[in-house]
Design a protein around this motif. Structure first.
Motif, mmCIF file in Angstrom:
data_model
loop_
_atom_site.group_PDB
_atom_site.id
_atom_site.type_symbol
_atom_site.label_atom_id
_atom_site.label_comp_id
_atom_site.label_asym_id
_atom_site.label_seq_id
_atom_site.Cartn_x
_atom_site.Cartn_y
_atom_site.Cartn_z
ATOM 1 N N ASN A 1 0.800 -1.224 0.000
ATOM 2 C CA ASN A 1 0.000 0.000 0.000
ATOM 3 C C ASN A 1 0.828 1.268 0.000
ATOM 4 O O ASN A 1 0.583 2.195 -0.770
ATOM 5 C CB ASN A 1 -0.931 0.010 1.225
ATOM 6 C CG ASN A 1 -2.093 -0.945 1.089
ATOM 7 O OD1 ASN A 1 -2.616 -1.126 0.012
ATOM 8 N ND2 ASN A 1 -2.484 -1.558 2.188
ATOM 9 N N VAL A 2 1.803 1.338 0.900
ATOM 10 C CA VAL A 2 2.628 2.545 1.012
ATOM 11 C C VAL A 2 3.850 2.451 0.106
ATOM 12 O O VAL A 2 4.240 3.432 -0.538
ATOM 13 C CB VAL A 2 3.045 2.789 2.474
ATOM 14 C CG1 VAL A 2 3.995 3.978 2.578
ATOM 15 C CG2 VAL A 2 1.812 3.027 3.345
ATOM 16 N N PHE B 1 -5.846 3.407 6.602
ATOM 17 C CA PHE B 1 -5.650 3.886 5.238
ATOM 18 C C PHE B 1 -6.987 4.146 4.538
ATOM 19 O O PHE B 1 -7.886 3.288 4.559
ATOM 20 C CB PHE B 1 -4.897 2.848 4.400
ATOM 21 C CG PHE B 1 -3.531 2.473 4.901
ATOM 22 C CD1 PHE B 1 -2.858 3.243 5.841
ATOM 23 C CD2 PHE B 1 -2.911 1.333 4.411
ATOM 24 C CE1 PHE B 1 -1.595 2.884 6.294
ATOM 25 C CE2 PHE B 1 -1.652 0.962 4.853
ATOM 26 C CZ PHE B 1 -0.997 1.739 5.792
ATOM 27 N N THR C 1 -2.513 6.948 1.662
ATOM 28 C CA THR C 1 -1.163 6.377 1.630
ATOM 29 C C THR C 1 -0.192 7.241 0.832
ATOM 30 O O THR C 1 1.019 7.179 1.058
ATOM 31 C CB THR C 1 -1.173 4.953 1.045
ATOM 32 O OG1 THR C 1 -1.735 4.964 -0.272
ATOM 33 C CG2 THR C 1 -1.956 4.011 1.933
ATOM 34 N N GLN D 1 7.549 1.855 9.699
ATOM 35 C CA GLN D 1 6.126 2.155 9.582
ATOM 36 C C GLN D 1 5.380 1.315 10.598
ATOM 37 O O GLN D 1 5.283 0.100 10.475
ATOM 38 C CB GLN D 1 5.613 1.857 8.177
ATOM 39 C CG GLN D 1 4.123 2.172 8.025
ATOM 40 C CD GLN D 1 3.637 1.892 6.632
ATOM 41 O OE1 GLN D 1 4.130 2.479 5.660
ATOM 42 N NE2 GLN D 1 2.653 1.009 6.495
#
Length: 278
Positions: free
Chosen positions: A10-11, A129, A161, A95
């Motif tokens: 996702n990131v 998110f 994100t 993270q």
């Protein structure tokens, strides 16, 4: 050289191109590297349960962005940090997650490991998110015009994100962030009915949020084909902080790091409109 772990996640998928735009050399690590995805990055195999792959990926790296999978054991996190340190990596940005501190969970344990690693560390703690809605709930929204969550009417300051990646660029490439933890949120705390309203405005038809219990959530994800029962149960298990209003606060750390306000839920919906129409 900056190493991004889970580069196709996702990131990571947002962070790699943003780093490349700044002129940084990037090594994009993932279990299934795709060299064609970012021709200007170096795609490498990386599995945090395999320290040989971590060691190879870390060669010549000065900073690493570490995304810890929910299934990763604490011992593998500690081993990865030792491998990064021994390979000469100077800076690690972890993270983590919003509100996980002191809960005795994997992310809280990972934060403790990073703080004790001997590396120059920074921790980003992003909230839920926005991209859950064009990924985990995509089929439900697309095919049924609804999504279901065990969240009641509790509020969450969802974050895009793309903004998490922008914050990561700042702390990976700038100074003054060592030994700091940044709780990152979007600009507003929303309940899920407000999320549904934003999706409705963008798509031009009504999208409904249906509050359910854990069993109803599992049934929804399984019936839409987004998950199997085991995975859905695991996701359901992380909703208690939402129901305890832990995810409701809004912080100013994101705009201070990236120099602008974060994306709103309407920004997010407009940007990903095509995902719910495919």
């Amino acid at each position: 050289m900056i190493l991004v772990t889970a580069a196709t996640g996702n990131v990571g998928r947002e962070l790699v191109p943003q780093l490349l735009e700044t002129g940084q050399p990037v090594r994009a690590g993932s279990r299934h590297p795709d060299p064609a995805r970012w021709p200007d990055a170096e795609a490498v195999p990386l599995d945090l349960t395999d320290q040989d792959s971590v060691r190879a990926a870390a060669q010549g790296v000065t900073a690493a962005y570490l995304i810890v999978p929910e299934t990763l054991a604490a011992a593998d996190v500690q081993a990865t940090l030792r491998t990064l340190r021994d390979a000469g990596v100077a800076r690690v940005v972890l993270q983590s997650g919003f509100g996980v501190q002191g809960e005795g969970n994997l992310l809280g344990d990972a934060e403790a490991a990073v703080r004790a690693s001997g590396l120059e560390w920074t921790i980003l703690q992003p909230n839920w998110f926005m991209q859950n809605y064009n990924q985990m709930f995509r089929r439900g929204i697309r095919d049924r015009h609804e999504f279901a969550e065990p969240a009641g009417t509790h509020r969450t300051s969802f974050i895009d994100t793309r903004d998490i990646a922008a914050a990561a660029v700042t702390v990976l490439t700038g100074d003054g962030h060592a030994g700091r933890a940044y709780p990152l949120t979007g600009p507003a705390a929303l309940d899920r009915h407000e999320v549904a309203a934003a999706l409705s405005r963008t798509l031009g038809h009504e999208v409904t949020y249906r509050p359910v219990d854990d069993d109803g959530f599992v049934d929804f994800l399984v019936s839409t084909g987004e998950s199997d029962k085991e995975e859905a149960r695991g996701i359901a298990s992380i909703y208690p902080p939402v129901r305890a209003d832990v995810t409701a606060p809004v912080t100013d750390d994101l705009p201070r790091l990236i120099g602008r306000a974060g994306h709103t839920i309407d920004d997010f919906a407009r940007h990903y409109r095509a995902d719910w129409r495919a």
